[in-house]
Every structure is written in structure tokens, then in C-alpha cells.
Design a protein around this motif. Structure first.
Motif, PDB file in Angstrom:
ATOM      1  N   ALA A 279       0.772  -1.143  -0.122  1.00  8.40           N
ATOM      2  CA  ALA A 279      -0.031  -0.050   0.124  1.00  8.40           C
ATOM      3  C   ALA A 279       0.946   1.114  -0.025  1.00  8.40           C
ATOM      4  O   ALA A 279       0.731   2.374  -0.624  1.00  8.40           O
ATOM      5  CB  ALA A 279      -0.986   0.000   1.083  1.00  8.40           C
TER       6      ALA A 279
ATOM      7  N   SER B 287       0.985   4.142  -3.100  1.00  7.03           N
ATOM      8  CA  SER B 287       0.814   5.603  -2.750  1.00  7.03           C
ATOM      9  C   SER B 287       1.851   6.299  -3.071  1.00  7.03           C
ATOM     10  O   SER B 287       1.566   7.352  -3.441  1.00  7.03           O
ATOM     11  CB  SER B 287       0.276   5.695  -1.198  1.00  7.03           C
ATOM     12  OG  SER B 287      -0.808   4.936  -0.839  1.00  7.03           O
ATOM     13  N   LEU B 288       3.134   5.992  -2.433  1.00  6.88           N
ATOM     14  CA  LEU B 288       4.196   6.764  -2.460  1.00  6.88           C
ATOM     15  C   LEU B 288       5.615   6.067  -3.040  1.00  6.88           C
ATOM     16  O   LEU B 288       6.474   5.616  -2.307  1.00  6.88           O
ATOM     17  CB  LEU B 288       4.651   7.414  -0.948  1.00  6.88           C
ATOM     18  CG  LEU B 288       3.546   8.372  -0.597  1.00  6.88           C
ATOM     19  CD1 LEU B 288       4.099   8.602   0.845  1.00  6.88           C
ATOM     20  CD2 LEU B 288       3.679   9.658  -1.262  1.00  6.88           C
TER      21      LEU B 288
END
Length: 255
Positions: A204, A208-209
Motif C-alpha cells: 500500500a 501511494s508513494l
């Protein structure tokens, strides 16, 4: 070839395709996609060997194909991407460093293949690589690009900065520094749920990054190197002690 042997080889070919696609993106100056393609190649490279062992489909053909794929994906492709990104203005010296990096990767893979044939090596040595493995080296040498995506490329795109990374990571390829292999890492059953949750969180975070995640992963790998050296020396010292004990008792006859 049986299905069990075909599946790992298909994954290896997918890794090779990803590495070549990374170079194509670099020619198009789509730098983020180029680095992502090398990351995808690293994922496929991690999967093919594990699935081969799981399916009992390891073969000499697969091992040779994997080495050739690694040379292209993690030796040639990152070097070409960096050359197109930052080293074209460095002249012949820049091209020389790019070639040197790719050659060091080839030498590292050749040494790895020879070490696999050493039947006298102690069992614990399979927990370590000699030098930095090819996928990790590709990630480390692309670190200036990864950081530039977050911080800007005013400084990080300098040929001087990239030259330092090409030279140092190429040296790590052919060095004798022991690094963790993580190939035989076993998760205890009582910690399986915690491990699955950790992996889910990491995935995750990467989604996201991605660039910050990759920077942290590569930084963590560098931090692990001193610990791998320490662990290797402990194993080596333990082996030496056992050998000394055996030699001491060779002069004694059983009672």
C-alpha cells in the motif's frame, strides 16, 4: 520442457522484456516509466527462482537464461538509462563509466555462476552473496534518479553525481563484501499473520508513494550491509573453531 520448468522461464523472459522496455522508455525520455520497468524486472527476477524451487522446476537452462536476463536488465539497461539521463554531456569518460558498470555486472554474475558449482562450500554460505546482487545494484545505481523525482534534478542529474554512483556500485558488484541473500528466509507459522500484514502495508505504501518507498527500501538495504558482514564473520569464526577442534583431536586415538 515440462510445465514446471516453463513457468519460471516465462517469468525470466518477462523480466527481460521489462528491462528492454525500460531502455525504450529512456529513449523516449519517459524517465519514471524507465525506472519502474527496471523495478518490475526485479520483481519478476525475484519470483522466477522461488517459483522454480517451489515447483521443483529448476534447470541448468533456466539458470543460464536467468543470468543472461540479469545482465541485460540490471547491468546494461540501468547503465543506458543513466547515460541517456545524465551522462551524454560527460563525453568519453561518461561512456567509459557506463561500460565499466555493465562489465562489473557481467563479472559479478559470472563469479556467482562459478560459486554455485563449489560443492565444498559450507551450507551456511548460501545465506550470503559475494558482493551486491544484480537487482540490488541496479536499484542503488538508479538512486539519483529516484531521489530526483522527489527533490528535483538540479544537482542529482549532474554527471559528477551519477559518475560516483556508477563507479561505487560497479565496485560493489565485484567486491568480496558478503551481503544477505534472503533466498532461504523462513517465516515461523506464529508470525505468518504479522508478516502478511506487513507485506500488505508495504504494498500500500509503494502504491501511494512509490519513489519515497523505493528510496527507503534501498536505504534499508545499504544499512543491512554492515550487519551482513558481521553475521558472515560470526559464521566464519564458528566454522574455524570447529575445524580447529577437529584438527586437535586428529592426534588422539580412541580409548
Amino acid at each position: 520442457l515440462s510445465v514446471n520448468r516453463m513457468i519460471p522461464n516465462i517469468l525470466t523472459l518477462l523480466a527481460l522484456a521489462s528491462g528492454l522496455t525500460g531502455m525504450r522508455f529512456a529513449f523516449q525520455e519517459r524517465w519514471e516509466l524507465a525506472v519502474m520497468a527496471i523495478g518490475v524486472a526485479a520483481v519478476f527476477d525475484a519470483l522466477d527462482g522461488r517459483i522454480a524451487r517451489l515447483l521443483k522446476g529448476a534447470s541448468k537452462f533456466g539458470a543460464e537464461l536467468d543470468s543472461l536476463s540479469d545482465f541485460v536488465c540490471f547491468g546494461v539497461a540501468p547503465a543506458m538509462i543513466l547515460y541517456l539521463w545524465a551522462m551524454q554531456d560527460a563525453g568519453r569518460a561518461g561512456w567509459l563509466l557506463v561500460m565499466l558498470f555493465a562489465m562489473c555486472c557481467g563479472l559479478r554474475l559470472a563469479r556467482f555462476n562459478v560459486a554455485l558449482e563449489d560443492e565444498n562450500a559450507p551450507a551456511w554460505r548460501s545465506n550470503f552473496f559475494t558482493g551486491v546482487p544484480a537487482p540490488a545494484g541496479a536499484g542503488l545505481v538508479l538512486l539519483p534518479m529516484v531521489l530526483a523525482f522527489q527533490l528535483g534534478d538540479e544537482v542529482l542529474r549532474s554527471p559528477w553525481v551519477v559518475s560516483v554512483f556508477l563507479f561505487c556500485v560497479g565496485g560493489l558488484f565485484v567486491s568480496s563484501i558478503p551481503t544477505f541473500s534472503f533466498k532461504k528466509m523462513v517465516v515461523p507459522r506464529r508470525r505468518l499473520l504479522a508478516m502478511m500484514l506487513t507485506v500488505a502495508m508495504v504494498i500500500a505504501f509503494i502504491a501511494s508513494l512509490p519513489w519515497l518507498s523505493l528510496s527507503l527500501i534501498l536505504g534499508s538495504y545499504l544499512v543491512s550491509v554492515p550487519f551482513s558482514i558481521r553475521a558472515y564473520r560470526r559464521f566464519e569464526a564458528g566454522e574455524a573453531v570447529e575445524d580447529d577442534i577437529d584438527e586437535d583431536f586428529e592426534d588422539y586415538e580412541p580409548v
